[in-house]
Design a protein around this motif. Sequence first.
Motif, PDB file in Angstrom:
ATOM      1  N   GLY A 146       0.898  -0.982   0.156  1.00  0.00           N
ATOM      2  CA  GLY A 146      -0.220  -0.398  -0.292  1.00  0.00           C
ATOM      3  C   GLY A 146       1.015   1.514   0.098  1.00  0.00           C
ATOM      4  O   GLY A 146       2.203   1.401  -0.260  1.00  0.00           O
ATOM      5  N   MET A 147       0.346   2.416   0.166  1.00  0.00           N
ATOM      6  CA  MET A 147       0.917   3.718   0.081  1.00  0.00           C
ATOM      7  C   MET A 147      -0.496   4.768   0.773  1.00  0.00           C
ATOM      8  O   MET A 147      -1.606   4.748   0.318  1.00  0.00           O
ATOM      9  N   PHE A 148      -0.556   5.895   1.063  1.00  0.00           N
ATOM     10  CA  PHE A 148      -0.836   6.882   1.478  1.00  0.00           C
ATOM     11  C   PHE A 148      -0.756   8.120   0.261  1.00  0.00           C
ATOM     12  O   PHE A 148       0.366   8.699  -0.167  1.00  0.00           O
ATOM     13  N   PHE A 149      -2.253   8.528   0.303  1.00  0.00           N
ATOM     14  CA  PHE A 149      -1.718  10.260  -0.582  1.00  0.00           C
ATOM     15  C   PHE A 149      -2.087  10.743   0.624  1.00  0.00           C
ATOM     16  O   PHE A 149      -3.006  11.651   1.206  1.00  0.00           O
ATOM     17  N   GLN A 150      -1.265  12.297   0.555  1.00  0.00           N
ATOM     18  CA  GLN A 150      -1.568  13.550   1.459  1.00  0.00           C
ATOM     19  C   GLN A 150      -3.165  13.660   1.022  1.00  0.00           C
ATOM     20  O   GLN A 150      -3.356  13.708   0.089  1.00  0.00           O
ATOM     21  N   ARG A 151      -3.536  13.856   1.509  1.00  0.00           N
ATOM     22  CA  ARG A 151      -5.231  14.754   1.884  1.00  0.00           C
ATOM     23  C   ARG A 151      -4.697  16.156   0.865  1.00  0.00           C
ATOM     24  O   ARG A 151      -4.401  17.024   1.062  1.00  0.00           O
ATOM     25  N   GLY A 152      -5.351  16.286  -0.519  1.00  0.00           N
ATOM     26  CA  GLY A 152      -5.657  16.654  -2.124  1.00  0.00           C
ATOM     27  C   GLY A 152      -4.381  16.930  -2.220  1.00  0.00           C
ATOM     28  O   GLY A 152      -3.390  17.983  -2.270  1.00  0.00           O
ATOM     29  N   GLU A 153      -3.742  16.024  -1.903  1.00  0.00           N
ATOM     30  CA  GLU A 153      -2.307  15.756  -2.721  1.00  0.00           C
ATOM     31  C   GLU A 153      -2.445  16.232  -4.506  1.00  0.00           C
ATOM     32  O   GLU A 153      -1.358  16.802  -5.181  1.00  0.00           O
ATOM     33  N   ASN A 154      -3.346  15.380  -5.177  1.00  0.00           N
ATOM     34  CA  ASN A 154      -3.372  16.182  -6.363  1.00  0.00           C
ATOM     35  C   ASN A 154      -5.004  16.276  -7.249  1.00  0.00           C
ATOM     36  O   ASN A 154      -5.906  16.011  -5.762  1.00  0.00           O
ATOM     37  N   PRO A 155      -5.259  16.559  -7.905  1.00  0.00           N
ATOM     38  CA  PRO A 155      -6.502  17.076  -8.153  1.00  0.00           C
ATOM     39  C   PRO A 155      -7.313  15.615  -7.987  1.00  0.00           C
ATOM     40  O   PRO A 155      -8.917  16.102  -8.087  1.00  0.00           O
ATOM     41  N   LEU A 156      -7.312  14.683  -8.887  1.00  0.00           N
ATOM     42  CA  LEU A 156      -8.160  13.812  -8.459  1.00  0.00           C
ATOM     43  C   LEU A 156      -8.685  13.333  -7.012  1.00  0.00           C
ATOM     44  O   LEU A 156      -9.476  12.826  -6.702  1.00  0.00           O
ATOM     45  N   VAL A 157      -7.290  13.212  -6.272  1.00  0.00           N
ATOM     46  CA  VAL A 157      -7.429  12.632  -4.903  1.00  0.00           C
ATOM     47  C   VAL A 157      -8.184  14.126  -4.347  1.00  0.00           C
ATOM     48  O   VAL A 157     -10.005  13.490  -2.990  1.00  0.00           O
ATOM     49  N   THR A 158      -8.283  15.480  -4.147  1.00  0.00           N
ATOM     50  CA  THR A 158      -9.383  16.021  -3.846  1.00  0.00           C
ATOM     51  C   THR A 158     -10.470  16.101  -4.526  1.00  0.00           C
ATOM     52  O   THR A 158     -11.707  16.892  -3.806  1.00  0.00           O
ATOM     53  N   ARG A 159     -10.882  15.605  -5.590  1.00  0.00           N
ATOM     54  CA  ARG A 159     -12.222  15.679  -5.973  1.00  0.00           C
ATOM     55  C   ARG A 159     -12.504  15.014  -5.217  1.00  0.00           C
ATOM     56  O   ARG A 159     -13.899  14.428  -5.111  1.00  0.00           O
ATOM     57  N   ILE A 160     -12.556  13.380  -4.925  1.00  0.00           N
ATOM     58  CA  ILE A 160     -12.100  12.683  -4.446  1.00  0.00           C
ATOM     59  C   ILE A 160     -13.358  12.712  -3.089  1.00  0.00           C
ATOM     60  O   ILE A 160     -14.314  12.343  -2.190  1.00  0.00           O
ATOM     61  N   GLU A 161     -12.000  13.064  -2.357  1.00  0.00           N
ATOM     62  CA  GLU A 161     -11.998  13.879  -1.237  1.00  0.00           C
ATOM     63  C   GLU A 161     -13.097  14.272  -0.987  1.00  0.00           C
ATOM     64  O   GLU A 161     -14.612  14.025   0.354  1.00  0.00           O
ATOM     65  N   ALA A 162     -13.756  15.261  -1.699  1.00  0.00           N
ATOM     66  CA  ALA A 162     -15.239  16.363  -1.443  1.00  0.00           C
ATOM     67  C   ALA A 162     -16.077  15.460  -1.653  1.00  0.00           C
ATOM     68  O   ALA A 162     -16.815  15.855  -1.356  1.00  0.00           O
ATOM     69  N   ARG A 163     -16.031  14.631  -2.957  1.00  0.00           N
ATOM     70  CA  ARG A 163     -17.093  14.519  -2.564  1.00  0.00           C
ATOM     71  C   ARG A 163     -18.065  12.792  -1.707  1.00  0.00           C
ATOM     72  O   ARG A 163     -19.003  12.772  -1.463  1.00  0.00           O
ATOM     73  N   LEU A 164     -16.817  12.321  -1.405  1.00  0.00           N
ATOM     74  CA  LEU A 164     -16.962  11.643   0.341  1.00  0.00           C
ATOM     75  C   LEU A 164     -17.026  12.454   1.418  1.00  0.00           C
ATOM     76  O   LEU A 164     -18.356  12.103   2.575  1.00  0.00           O
ATOM     77  N   ALA A 165     -16.809  13.596   1.070  1.00  0.00           N
ATOM     78  CA  ALA A 165     -17.655  14.686   2.749  1.00  0.00           C
ATOM     79  C   ALA A 165     -19.107  15.011   2.583  1.00  0.00           C
ATOM     80  O   ALA A 165     -19.649  15.314   3.279  1.00  0.00           O
ATOM     81  N   ARG A 166     -19.373  15.602   1.080  1.00  0.00           N
ATOM     82  CA  ARG A 166     -20.836  15.839   0.891  1.00  0.00           C
ATOM     83  C   ARG A 166     -21.442  14.178   1.464  1.00  0.00           C
ATOM     84  O   ARG A 166     -22.564  14.365   1.704  1.00  0.00           O
ATOM     85  N   VAL A 168     -21.323  11.391   3.233  1.00  0.00           N
ATOM     86  CA  VAL A 168     -21.086  10.529   4.210  1.00  0.00           C
ATOM     87  C   VAL A 168     -21.593  11.884   5.580  1.00  0.00           C
ATOM     88  O   VAL A 168     -21.317  12.041   6.720  1.00  0.00           O
ATOM     89  N   ASN A 169     -21.532  13.512   4.715  1.00  0.00           N
ATOM     90  CA  ASN A 169     -21.789  14.800   5.403  1.00  0.00           C
ATOM     91  C   ASN A 169     -20.553  15.117   7.188  1.00  0.00           C
ATOM     92  O   ASN A 169     -20.957  14.764   8.099  1.00  0.00           O
ATOM     93  N   TRP A 170     -19.692  14.958   6.708  1.00  0.00           N
ATOM     94  CA  TRP A 170     -18.014  15.184   7.975  1.00  0.00           C
ATOM     95  C   TRP A 170     -17.222  16.058   6.672  1.00  0.00           C
ATOM     96  O   TRP A 170     -16.753  15.408   5.519  1.00  0.00           O
ATOM     97  N   PRO A 171     -16.703  16.659   7.277  1.00  0.00           N
ATOM     98  CA  PRO A 171     -15.753  17.846   6.960  1.00  0.00           C
ATOM     99  C   PRO A 171     -14.509  16.895   5.720  1.00  0.00           C
ATOM    100  O   PRO A 171     -14.217  16.151   6.140  1.00  0.00           O
ATOM    101  N   VAL A 172     -13.931  17.572   4.524  1.00  0.00           N
ATOM    102  CA  VAL A 172     -13.012  16.953   4.374  1.00  0.00           C
ATOM    103  C   VAL A 172     -11.650  17.553   5.420  1.00  0.00           C
ATOM    104  O   VAL A 172     -10.494  16.177   4.888  1.00  0.00           O
ATOM    105  N   GLU A 173     -11.367  17.787   5.629  1.00  0.00           N
ATOM    106  CA  GLU A 173     -10.278  17.828   6.733  1.00  0.00           C
ATOM    107  C   GLU A 173     -10.408  17.036   7.971  1.00  0.00           C
ATOM    108  O   GLU A 173      -8.988  16.804   8.822  1.00  0.00           O
ATOM    109  N   ASN A 174     -11.357  15.755   8.497  1.00  0.00           N
ATOM    110  CA  ASN A 174     -11.513  15.108   9.342  1.00  0.00           C
ATOM    111  C   ASN A 174     -11.601  14.080   8.563  1.00  0.00           C
ATOM    112  O   ASN A 174     -11.021  13.048   9.249  1.00  0.00           O
ATOM    113  N   GLY A 175     -10.776  13.877   7.472  1.00  0.00           N
ATOM    114  CA  GLY A 175     -10.351  12.457   6.915  1.00  0.00           C
ATOM    115  C   GLY A 175      -8.803  12.899   6.700  1.00  0.00           C
ATOM    116  O   GLY A 175      -7.749  13.329   6.359  1.00  0.00           O
TER     117      GLY A 175
END
Length: 285
Positions: A146-166, A168-175
């Motif tokens: 495995g590996m980790f992406f930093q939160r908001g590391e690239n446009p793809l990760v940023t887009r997916i993180e925003a989608r997940l936050a909406r 499940v109704n939880w802030p992006v920064e809490n991930g």
Amino acid sequence: MTATTQHITPELRTWIIAQAQAGQPAEAVLKAMKASGWNEDVAIEAMESTLRGHLEQQAAANGLPPAVAVPEPGVAESPLYLDAGDRRVTVLQTMNNPRVVVFGDLLSDEECDELIGLARPRLARSLTVATKTGGEEVNDDRTSNGMFFQRGENPLVTRIEARLARLVNWPVENGEGLQILQYRPGAEYKPHYDYFDPVEPGTPTILKRGGQRVATIVMYLSEPEKGGGTTFPDVQLEVAPKRGHAVFFSYERPHPSTRTLHGGAPVIAGEKWIATKWLRERRFE
């Protein structure tokens, strides 16, 4: 008596608890209250607040940690689809205890391929949190890469993180950062809990970065030919690793009573790739 004049009395709360202890389903209790003249909205609020308070009292009496707020997809009215901002996501299955929601079409085929392509050169043997020290360690129960992406590391990760936050109704920064995992034939992750055990000496150090974990989202990026499902042994549930789909589960207290024991079944044939998102109580640093 109108809804605005109806008051939730101690006697009503006692009656609701008695019905629950007698094994009466929520639908039957609600029906009885409506037949007695209670407005439906007032009756639902009375049931929810009374049973929530009763369960907390019982938990405290049994030495359980207090419950905390958790992410919650908007599935109370049993929708077929949820608006995740840039994508319509299907609700395939829900379960209340444990709190599990299976989503369809959370990721596109192109997003799955791109995540795998970006992650592949950075793979290493997967580590787990070392609860005795607060660090990380190799664990024989987890045999993936495995590996980790930093939160908001690239446009793809940023887009997916925003989608997940909406979703499940939880802030992006809490991930926590998005983790990508590869499971080859024979690889697995034996049943475990994702929360941090309060009795372990390293837990206070871990919690400083954002509090307790309160939910997990597992997204399937590829489909093995056989095996590789996400299992919940306490309730004999297995979620198939369908490409683009995901399973969400939350845990309001760090305790086995949440019934969130889960694992990644061994891959029998083919290869499984997943993306995992852990959500914390507070901003994850």
